[in-house]
Design an enzyme around this catalytic site. Structure first.
Site, PDB file in Angstrom:
ATOM      1  CG  ASP A 106      -0.229  -0.007   2.520  1.00 26.18           C
ATOM      2  OD1 ASP A 106       1.019   0.077   2.524  1.00 26.18           O
ATOM      3  OD2 ASP A 106      -0.890  -0.064   3.559  1.00 26.18           O
ATOM      4  CB  SER A 107       0.225   4.690  -0.885  1.00 20.28           C
ATOM      5  OG  SER A 107      -0.810   5.108  -0.006  1.00 20.28           O
ATOM      6  N   GLY A 108       1.041   3.666   2.239  1.00 20.49           N
ATOM      7  CA  GLY A 108       1.322   4.253   3.544  1.00 20.49           C
ATOM      8  C   GLY A 108       0.315   5.313   3.933  1.00 20.49           C
ATOM      9  N   GLY A 109      -0.467   5.775   2.968  1.00 15.58           N
ATOM     10  CA  GLY A 109      -1.422   6.851   3.231  1.00 15.58           C
ATOM     11  C   GLY A 109      -2.410   6.490   4.333  1.00 15.58           C
ATOM     12  CG  PHE A 110      -5.785   3.162   5.626  1.00 14.99           C
ATOM     13  CD1 PHE A 110      -7.054   3.739   5.558  1.00 14.99           C
ATOM     14  CD2 PHE A 110      -5.571   2.165   6.569  1.00 14.99           C
ATOM     15  CE1 PHE A 110      -8.073   3.325   6.399  1.00 14.99           C
ATOM     16  CE2 PHE A 110      -6.582   1.741   7.417  1.00 14.99           C
ATOM     17  CZ  PHE A 110      -7.834   2.327   7.335  1.00 14.99           C
ATOM     18  CG  ASP A 160      -5.017   6.922  -1.042  1.00 10.27           C
ATOM     19  OD1 ASP A 160      -3.997   6.560  -0.421  1.00 10.27           O
ATOM     20  OD2 ASP A 160      -6.100   6.349  -0.936  1.00 10.27           O
ATOM     21  CD  GLN A 236      -9.759   7.508  -1.125  1.00  9.88           C
ATOM     22  OE1 GLN A 236     -10.863   7.446  -0.570  1.00  9.88           O
ATOM     23  NE2 GLN A 236      -8.719   6.767  -0.733  1.00  9.88           N
ATOM     24  N   GLY A 263     -10.990   4.023   0.594  1.00  5.08           N
ATOM     25  CA  GLY A 263     -11.879   4.783   1.472  1.00  5.08           C
ATOM     26  C   GLY A 263     -13.166   4.069   1.823  1.00  5.08           C
ATOM     27  CG  ASP A 313      -6.008  -5.551   1.473  1.00  8.34           C
ATOM     28  OD1 ASP A 313      -6.567  -4.729   0.724  1.00  8.34           O
ATOM     29  OD2 ASP A 313      -5.634  -5.248   2.624  1.00  8.34           O
ATOM     30  CB  CYS A 360     -12.539 -26.578   6.571  1.00  7.94           C
ATOM     31  SG  CYS A 360     -10.967 -25.735   6.313  1.00  7.94           S
ATOM     32  CB  CYS A 362      -7.362 -25.746   6.248  1.00 11.39           C
ATOM     33  SG  CYS A 362      -7.697 -25.663   8.014  1.00 11.39           S
ATOM     34  CB  CYS A 365     -10.181 -28.494   9.405  1.00 16.40           C
ATOM     35  SG  CYS A 365     -10.874 -26.909   9.943  1.00 16.40           S
ATOM     36  CG  HIS A 391     -10.000 -22.584  10.086  1.00 12.91           C
ATOM     37  ND1 HIS A 391     -10.487 -23.618   9.305  1.00 12.91           N
ATOM     38  CD2 HIS A 391     -11.049 -21.742  10.269  1.00 12.91           C
ATOM     39  CE1 HIS A 391     -11.760 -23.418   9.063  1.00 12.91           C
ATOM     40  NE2 HIS A 391     -12.135 -22.284   9.633  1.00 12.91           N
TER      41      HIS A 391
END
Lengths: 425, 425
Positions: A106-110, A160, A236, A263, A313, A360, A362, A365, A391
């Protein structure tokens, strides 16, 4: 070439079955990307992240799990610790953390807006104090790009501004305008500097291959000379459809290799999230990947994938796992039945010898009982967080595997042939 | 049959290369047993514990790591949480934690004396308060046996008193006498009740196989009908060779399937530990397994194994790992060079792209750099403790693999043939 995106099939609802080709490998879309904030998917080792989920990929001795084909790392966290220059000198974040598959930063903005204290925003960028030691830092679009190029993920994000929620139309419009100006500056910097990505160096570069690990030596034998990172723009516009439209159109004019919808999932009702995604998707080009950032619950990621979102994500599977919350199906043998949250702490799991989710496949499980997982959680044993996270991640990946299977059944005639493969130079 | 022990070779120094056969499988000796206090080797998943160490065992596609062939769990901790009756109802500690290989439980004595507060010792047993909630409990030899039978490890330990250090000869002698009385009571209880071990039940027993995990279903298909647990006596006697001799002789009279040397590594100088081991070993029968409890550093376990100790356990590899202390060889390419401790926190690891130990073949050294491990540790990331623990455990197992290799070279003519295989009924 930094990125190519092929769409094999499109559903009537707009859901797309595709493949993203990136410098570090292919990604089947729609895809869920586990979050590895500090260059580690919390409590889960890299070899486990590579082998998460149901066995679906033909291997030498039968089917193998696909594992996560792309993971995310956070620029803000890695910038502060261990520092992007250290990671650049290590050959980039892949080599640093020993992860051979695609990554996105990510850009670090958030994080700057939500985690860092005493932030001061100007047209030029953001001044903030580290949440670790209170030290003063400044992020501009150019600096975010420089940091992300040093990290060297396959996909980087434009810098952003994330507006607070709720925000007025006027406030949202002004913030959006800043985001657009920053997107243009991000793109200009990326175009000029993308050849500086650390894995573009020859293997005899600054990291000494001979003294490295077995993994590092294998990594250094790859050839990335013709490849660089892709940059995504971020739409945005808050909870205002007219601003979302304007933002999408503005960014599309700038022509990015892919587009994110930012956003969202910041406290608004779920119908609003869905509405904003729908109203944004219709203004994004159908031949480019579309990424909704920071969502969501398993049923949400399924819903958005069916609407035409290609990438998502969220920290939820790992964070919920660390808190003993596990995602299961209401009817374990019907993988289309509703998602239910199981609280492993609860007393009724204390003697339950069955798995978290009997449907499941996995590794957790197949091997461990609810009774054992409850004991680990109640005892504060670190293995509890690890197994719960595995899991939940596998549950998310299984969900997306099923959605991709459904989307594959659609004829690909809904998409004009020219749009099916787009290579971004 | 509960235990058989075969000795293949004996060195001039007395070191023995052997094999221990237990209800849940074979164990190559001398062996180091990782500690899984609360039914989990801290921060390391069971499938990783099974695949620790150098690849030395022939498999279908080349050599496979042996992994830990036996692990230890703590009776005191499991008695308090989740409770031995819960574990009994789950089918025993193997089934509870999904571990298919041999296990050993201590008697709870050491923990009661060192961890629990407000303990009150009488000839009958020990009253103490839980370190978790202050609740009052009572452990007698009979109760320790009942708890250990409910847990169902392959090897259980007699309930002993651990004397404080330093202690006078008189105090040590009195404590030793109590240990001997408790050993006799432990053995009597074990002989009468050992058929009650949970895995001796038919698979259609109290745990419902059908609702269990894949692991549990496979476990329930094993046949343990003719098998039960083995009980080891514990030699005490503090730092007094005459008392060690007396204790060994007294216990040998009682005829246990194996013998432990307890009350060491409690703060005494290392020469004293070594001396006490040597002065005890000479009074133990050569055809039974000999176990030194709670030791030690990698060079110590190597030394004691070469002296004739067959089994050892210690929390050190995992505890040191969680504190960022890693065991390496001074010359990584000479595995017989001295053991050195690497502090991963140190700044000079910050940009070291090499592995922890360039001569180690563990999964951590093959994949991850010191720089990355330092970052994980500095960031408090849970993966740091996991990877550090894996390396340290692998280092211990590699050390013992090498010692076993050396001992295998000795002719087996030093041991009378009749002593080579002893089956304890």
């Amino acid at each position: 070439m930094s990125l190519s995106f092929e769409i094999a099939a499109v559903s009537a609802e707009g859901g797309r079955r595709g493949q993203l080709t990136l410098p570090h490998g292919d990604v089947q879309t729609p895809v869920f990307m586990p979050v590895g904030t500090a260059a580690t998917v919390k409590a889960v080792a890299q070899d486990v992240v590579e082998t998460l989920g149901d066995p679906v990929v033909p291997g030498e001795d039968g089917l193998l799990p696909r594992g996560a084909e792309i993971i995310l790392a956070n620029t803000y966290h890695l910038y502060l610790r261990p520092g992007h220059e250290l990671i650049r000198r290590a050959g980039g974040v892949h080599r640093f953390m020993s992860w051979r598959r695609p990554m996105l930063t990510d850009s670090g903005g958030f994080q700057v807006f939500s985690l860092a204290s005493l932030r001061k925003i100007t047209a030029d960028g953001v001044e903030f104090r580290s949440h670790l030691d209170g030290s003063k830092h400044f992020f501009s679009p150019e600096h975010s790009m420089a940091v992300q190029i040093a990290l060297g993920a396959d996909i980087m994000m434009a810098f952003d501004e994330c507006v607070e929620t709720p925000a007025s139309w006027e406030r949202t419009r002004d913030s959006m305008a800043l985001t657009h100006a920053w997107a243009a500056r991000s793109k200009a910097y990326w175009e000029e500097h993308r050849h500086e990505v650390p894995w573009a160096y020859p293997p005899s570069g600054p990291h000494e291959s001979k003294s490295g690990t077995e993994f590092a030596r294998a990594y250094d034998h790859q050839h990335f000379e013709e490849k660089h990172q892709a940059l995504f723009g971020i739409v945005q516009g808050g909870m205002y459809p007219d601003l979302r439209k304007e933002s999408a159109e503005k960014l599309v004019e700038m022509d990015f290799p892919g587009y994110a919808i930012g956003g969202l999932a910041v406290g608004e009702p779920r119908e609003v999230t869905r509405e904003m995604i729908m109203r944004t998707l219709e203004h994004l080009p159908s031949d480019k990947p579309r990424y909704v950032m920071g969502v969501g619950y398993p049923d949400e990621i399924e819903e958005y994938a069916r609407m035409g979102v290609d990438m998502m994500d969220c920290v939820l599977p790992t964070r919920a796992g660390r808190h003993g919350l596990l995602f299961i199906r209401e009817d374990p043998h019907d993988r289309r039945s509703p998602v239910v949250r199981l609280n492993i702490k609860k007393l009724d799991n204390a003697e339950n010898q069955g798995p978290i989710d009997a449907g499941c496949h996995c590794q957790v499980c197949r091997r461990y009982s609810r009774a054992y997982l409850r004991h680990l959680f109640a005892s504060g044993e670190p293995l509890g967080a690890t197994l719960n996270s595995i899991h939940n991640l596998a549950f998310y990946l299984e969900t997306m595997e099923r959605v991709r299977g459904d989307l594959s059944k659609f004829p690909d005639s809904l998409e004009p042939p020219s749009a099916r493969e787009v290579r971004f130079p």
